[in-house]
Structure formats: C-alpha cells, structure tokens
Scaffold this active site. Sequence first.
Site, PDB file in Angstrom:
ATOM      1  CG  ASP A 107      -6.463   9.439 -23.044  1.00 36.06           C
ATOM      2  OD1 ASP A 107      -7.306   8.857 -23.727  1.00 36.06           O
ATOM      3  OD2 ASP A 107      -5.240   9.356 -23.247  1.00 36.06           O
TER       4      ASP A 107
ATOM      5  CG  LEU B 226       4.161  -1.406 -16.352  1.00 37.16           C
ATOM      6  CD1 LEU B 226       3.070  -1.272 -17.410  1.00 37.16           C
ATOM      7  CD2 LEU B 226       3.538  -1.626 -14.978  1.00 37.16           C
TER       8      LEU B 226
HETATM    9  N1  LIG Z   1       5.802   2.228 -17.457  1.00 39.39           N
HETATM   10  C1  LIG Z   1       5.522   1.422 -18.453  1.00 39.39           C
HETATM   11  N2  LIG Z   1       6.313   0.403 -18.762  1.00 39.39           N
HETATM   12  C2  LIG Z   1       6.028  -0.443 -19.749  1.00 39.39           C
HETATM   13  N3  LIG Z   1       4.947  -0.343 -20.514  1.00 39.39           N
HETATM   14  C3  LIG Z   1       4.110   0.668 -20.266  1.00 39.39           C
HETATM   15  C4  LIG Z   1       4.359   1.596 -19.237  1.00 39.39           C
HETATM   16  N4  LIG Z   1       3.356   2.483 -19.218  1.00 39.39           N
HETATM   17  C5  LIG Z   1       2.547   2.119 -20.202  1.00 39.39           C
HETATM   18  N5  LIG Z   1       2.970   1.036 -20.832  1.00 39.39           N
HETATM   19  C6  LIG Z   1       2.330   0.318 -21.923  1.00 39.39           C
HETATM   20  O1  LIG Z   1       2.345   1.090 -23.072  1.00 39.39           O
HETATM   21  C7  LIG Z   1       1.019   1.294 -23.529  1.00 39.39           C
HETATM   22  C8  LIG Z   1       0.902   2.692 -24.065  1.00 39.39           C
HETATM   23  O2  LIG Z   1       1.284   3.554 -23.064  1.00 39.39           O
HETATM   24  P1  LIG Z   1       0.505   4.882 -22.812  1.00 39.39           P
HETATM   25  O3  LIG Z   1      -0.925   4.491 -22.603  1.00 39.39           O
HETATM   26  O4  LIG Z   1       1.182   5.664 -21.780  1.00 39.39           O
HETATM   27  O5  LIG Z   1       0.745   5.559 -24.212  1.00 39.39           O
HETATM   28  P2  LIG Z   1      -0.262   6.362 -25.109  1.00 39.39           P
HETATM   29  O6  LIG Z   1       0.441   6.697 -26.346  1.00 39.39           O
HETATM   30  O7  LIG Z   1      -0.790   7.460 -24.307  1.00 39.39           O
HETATM   31  O8  LIG Z   1      -1.404   5.314 -25.418  1.00 39.39           O
HETATM   32  P3  LIG Z   1      -2.877   5.650 -25.831  1.00 39.39           P
HETATM   33  O9  LIG Z   1      -2.770   6.537 -26.996  1.00 39.39           O
HETATM   34  O10 LIG Z   1      -3.439   4.302 -26.132  1.00 39.39           O
HETATM   35  O11 LIG Z   1      -3.486   6.322 -24.657  1.00 39.39           O
HETATM   36  C9  LIG Z   1       0.133   1.047 -22.329  1.00 39.39           C
HETATM   37  O12 LIG Z   1      -1.118   0.547 -22.690  1.00 39.39           O
HETATM   38  C10 LIG Z   1       0.924   0.042 -21.517  1.00 39.39           C
HETATM   39  O13 LIG Z   1       0.535  -1.281 -21.889  1.00 39.39           O
HETATM   40 MN   LIG Z   2      -2.627   8.045 -23.655  1.00 39.02          MN
END
Ligand SMILES: Nc1ncnc2c1ncn2[C@@H]1O[C@H](COP(=O)(O)OP(=O)(O)OP(=O)(O)O)[C@@H](O)[C@H]1O
Ligand SMILES: [Mn+2]
Length: 612
Positions: free
Chosen positions: A480, A414
Amino acid sequence: MRGASGRLVWAGSATAARGKQTVDSQSRRRDRPVRRQRTPCRRGRAPFTCVVNTNRQPQLSGATTTRFSGKAKASPPPQNAAGGRSSAAGRVSKQSALTVSAMKLKERVAIGAGIGVTLFTLILVVDLQMGLSGKHSALLYSHGKVKFANQNAPFGYKTRFLQRSANVSKEASAQASDNQGGTSNGTGGGRIVPADTNELKKTPPDNFSDLVEYLVVLKKKDTSAVSKDRGPTLGQIHRVKPRKNMTILERFQLGISQLELYPKDDPVVDKLLTSMATRKIVHVAQKDGGTQIKLVIDYDDGSQALFKPMRFPRDTQTLPNHFYFTDFERHTAEIAAFHLDRILGFRRAMPVVGRVLNMTTEIYNIGDAELLKTFFVSPSDNLCFHGKCSYYCDTAHAVCGNPDMLEGSFAAFLPDKELGPRKVWRHPWRRSYHKRRKAQWELDDEYCSLVRDIPPYDAGRRMLDLADMAVFDFLTGNMDRHHYETFRPFGNATFPLHLDHGRGFGKPYHDETSCLAPIYQCCTIRRDTVANLLRFHNGPKKLSKAMRESMNSDPLSPILWEPHLAALDRRVQIVLMTVRDCVSRSGSPDTVIISDFNYNASPDEKKGSTEV
Ligand SMILES: Nc1ncnc2c1ncn2[C@@H]1O[C@H](COP(=O)(O)OP(=O)(O)OP(=O)(O)O)[C@@H](O)[C@H]1O
Ligand SMILES: [Mn+2]
C-alpha cells in the site's frame, strides 16, 4: 422463450414431414388410387394447401400433424368401385404427386432452416454458460464471477482470461495463488526474482560470499570521508532551542534532521515510547482523511499521537479475496514496522508503541461529539464504535472492545505545518488500486529508464531511498505504498518518511516480490542496506531474533505472530538474491551497489536546503 416457441414450431413441421413421407411410401408401395383435389383453403391459411379427398372432407396440410398418418392406415382412403385404374384417377394421382413433391421441397427448406436456427440457439446458450468467447468471458469477469481455478491448468478459466489480459491486476493472480496455498513468483515487469520458498528450502545454505567480497572492494575504492553529520535539524532551521518545559514529543520533533528522524541509539525515542504508552489521555477525536478509522489522541502535556485500533487477533491473515487496497489495517503492523525501520538503520518511521485503552474512560468520556455518535453496545455486550471515514466505517466494520478494553498502536505525531511542512510525492512504483488494471511498471520492462529521466530520480539519493523503501515494504509485505512524504525545509536531499504501515504483515506465507520492482528494474541499491541485510542473513543474530528482542519491550508484546518473523529471514535472503542477480546482469557491482557518499549529488543536494 424464443427457444421454447421455436421448438414448438419446428417440432410441428417435422411431424408434418414424417406424415408426408408415410403418404409417399404408401402411395408408391400399394399404388392405391387416392382421389384428391387441390382446393383453395377456406380458412384463410394462404401458405398452406388445402387438400380434400373424394368424400370432400377438407384436411389441412402443413399445419396439421394428423393429415396422413396412422389415421390413414386405420381407415384407408376409399378406392373406386371397379378397383381398376381409370385415366381420371391417374391424372388426379399425378397432380397429387406433383403437389406432394412441391411441398417436399418447401418443407425441406423449412426443416433445414429450422435445424439451423436450433443449432445456432444451442451454441449461443452453451457459449454464455461456459464463457467460450473472449467477449463473453470479459462480461462474466466484470460481474465478479472469477473462478480461482488451478492457474496451471492449460485451459483453466483464470489462466486464459487473467493472464492474457493486460488489464488484470497482479494482485488478483497473487490472491489466486494464495488460495491454492502457494507463493507467487512476483511478476511486476519482466524480471522474475526467485521467490518460491520451497525453492529456498531446497538450496544449500548460501552466505552470499560474492556480495560480501564486493562490499569489501567497494569500501576500499571509496575514498570520500564518511560523514557522521546528520545534516541540519528542524530545530536548527527554525532557530528553536530546546527548553526545559518542552514535551518529549517537541524535543523529538526539533531533533528531526535532514538525514534521519532521530539519531542512532537516541534515548529520546524510548522516552517518547514510554510517554505515549503511559501518559494520561485528555481528549480523543477522529482524524480526517484516509480510508480507515484513526483517532488523534491528546495527552495531558499537550502532545499528540495517532491511534489505530486493533481489529483482529495477531494470527488473522489478509483475507484471501481481499486486494491490498481492501485489506484491513493491523495495529501490530504499525508497531512492528517502526521496530524494523529502526533495526535496519533507516530511522525514517515515527516511533510507534502499543497500549490498551479503557474505551469508557479513555475514549467515550473524553471523545468528541462526532465520534460519540457512532458508539454502541454489540449483541455480545462489548462497547463498539465505527467513526466516520471513506470505507469500513459502519456497524459491520465497527471497532469493539473486550468488553470495553481496546488495544491499539500509538504513533508519535508528526510536526505541525509551521515546524515541519511536508511535500507529498506520488510513488513512481505505485500500484493501480484497481481490481483489474495493472500499473505501467508492471507491464513495461524499461519503466525504470522513464523514472530516472525525471527529477528527483535522475540524480542524488532519492532513487536509493526508493530502493530502501522497496526492501522495507518487501520485508513487511506492504503493498500500500501509493505516496510518500518528505520534509520541505530539507529540499530534495532528504529521506522519504516511512509512514502508514497498517497493511503490512498480512501474509506470512506469501512473499510479494513485486515490492522489489524498483530494485530489480533499476538494479541499484544503497551499500549500507546490502551490508545490513548481509549482517542479518549471516548472523549471528537473524533479523527475526533482533525484531523479537526489540519488540519485547512493547506493552502489547508479543507483537507479531511467529510466522511473520520467520518470513523476515526468508525475505532477507530473497532481497540478497535479487541484488546478486542484478550484479550478474550488469556485470559490475559498482553500478548496482552504491555508496551513499559516492552518488552523483546535484548542487541542490549538496546545499540540502532548496525548497521543492
Ligand atoms: N504519525 C503521524 N502523525 C501525524 N500525521 C500522520 C502520522 N502518520 C500519518 N499521518 C498523516 O495522516 C495521513 C493518513 O495516515 P495513514 O496513511 O496512516 O492513514 P490511512 O488511513 O492508512 O491512509 P490511506 O488510506 O490514504 O492509506 C497520512 O497521509 C499523513 O499525512
Ligand atoms: Mn493506509
């Protein structure tokens, strides 16, 4: 212990009572003159009467079991020499009878009390074992002893305690039904939508001609010009013009607009996918935050990607006893979700591609120090690491190569905070993230009216965007969705990003209809979304086929296990049935199926650049 000592005490008394009965009947039947005297007990046993017979041999009554039993028969009490009944003997006998009857009353009371206590103890023990009272069952449940018995059993354990309690999570029930190999009719508020796949098989083919007709009529009524304008892009807002030496990722990021991440058929997307799948990786570090391990990948051109590693083979399903919030993430779900988002025309998910990494050269040799500390070689000689995160980052949950080759998903990064600052929103239909509690929307049929009173859900596109997200999450099976994010520079009149889909595509044989709650509780959905779903449902190309073709280009193809693709087609039909149900409940399709250019846009929405 208490029971054991109780048994001892009361057994003794019962024996004593039996002994006393023997004496009464003997003295009545044979009318033998027994010469006894009451005498104070010399051994300090105050509650008991010491009885002596004429030969002055002291015998303890009450406390002894041998007082007047078989022993008396073996050596009968001595009679007086004449064998007749003397008056003195008669007095003694009357006195003795009185003593015996006084004792009888006392002992009866004692026996009664004894039986009462024994019964009470028994009831308590049985209650604890079987969970007969609500209080105790709650105790058992809180200790995790949940039996996934047949939910339909009228007095089944689960039926009584999981369905009655307001604090029990829907997910536990859903998992229970999964354990039985069935699909659940999603609850989630009062409306129950048809979700039973067996029911779907039984119904004749339905091309939803009623919905098709509504769409035609709505289109005729819609006089507003269809705008092809994507709204301003981040590049335009920041007045940054594309330069020749820009990376493909920068180009993509500058092109993110108010209405979508990228234009339809944008060639930049495919270039970005290829770049992420092939470019040289120069540095790897762990991404902070989140519950499971993710790595930030740095490429040689300065661009970045978010890496989620493979943990299981494609056909591994969500563990039956796992909740949505304890489910492991699947890299293939991230890849498939991007393709689905693109195919459905949302274009709100960042491009994601699969790639196989050499863990030695592409992670270990270039990884940051913190990550390297967690590397080890498993007993099978595979290279593994577990990283550091709030859950599942330990030796037992390590990510392992084969022996050092590792699959993963690479999501385009992002924009940074300067270019594309984001606002994080709490999802109104978020789940409880608790193993026993339900969220308010699962309990309150009128929940939607609460949401629709609050900006930004009271006007503009946001409610329609949540309905789209609900369709998307239902199709992928992603439960989720706790938060969502928007780009601040676009104000409220912009799309919510579709981020974080690692927990989708876990249960191909279960349709989680509660994901559709924003639709069946608010009865609103974007017209284009209904049109797209109808197109896939009626063919000629089913959604599963479109997905298979789209994902074919991924380096890790095949991405999805076939049952997940079959589930997509089945779920499209369920969404359409839900829309039809809404139309028939509201009595008018106009209030349910909303044209994107017909919504009640707020002034801020029309401007489209208000800071939130
Ligand atoms: N493509 C991306 N590029 C940069 N940052 C990202 C991207 N995708 C997600 N993020 C950031 O990273 C954070 C965590 O990503 P993601 O939600 O995929 O991980 P997670 O471990 O599943 O988190 P959670 O446990 O909170 O669901 C997101 O809230 C977002 O702010
Ligand atoms: Mn997640």
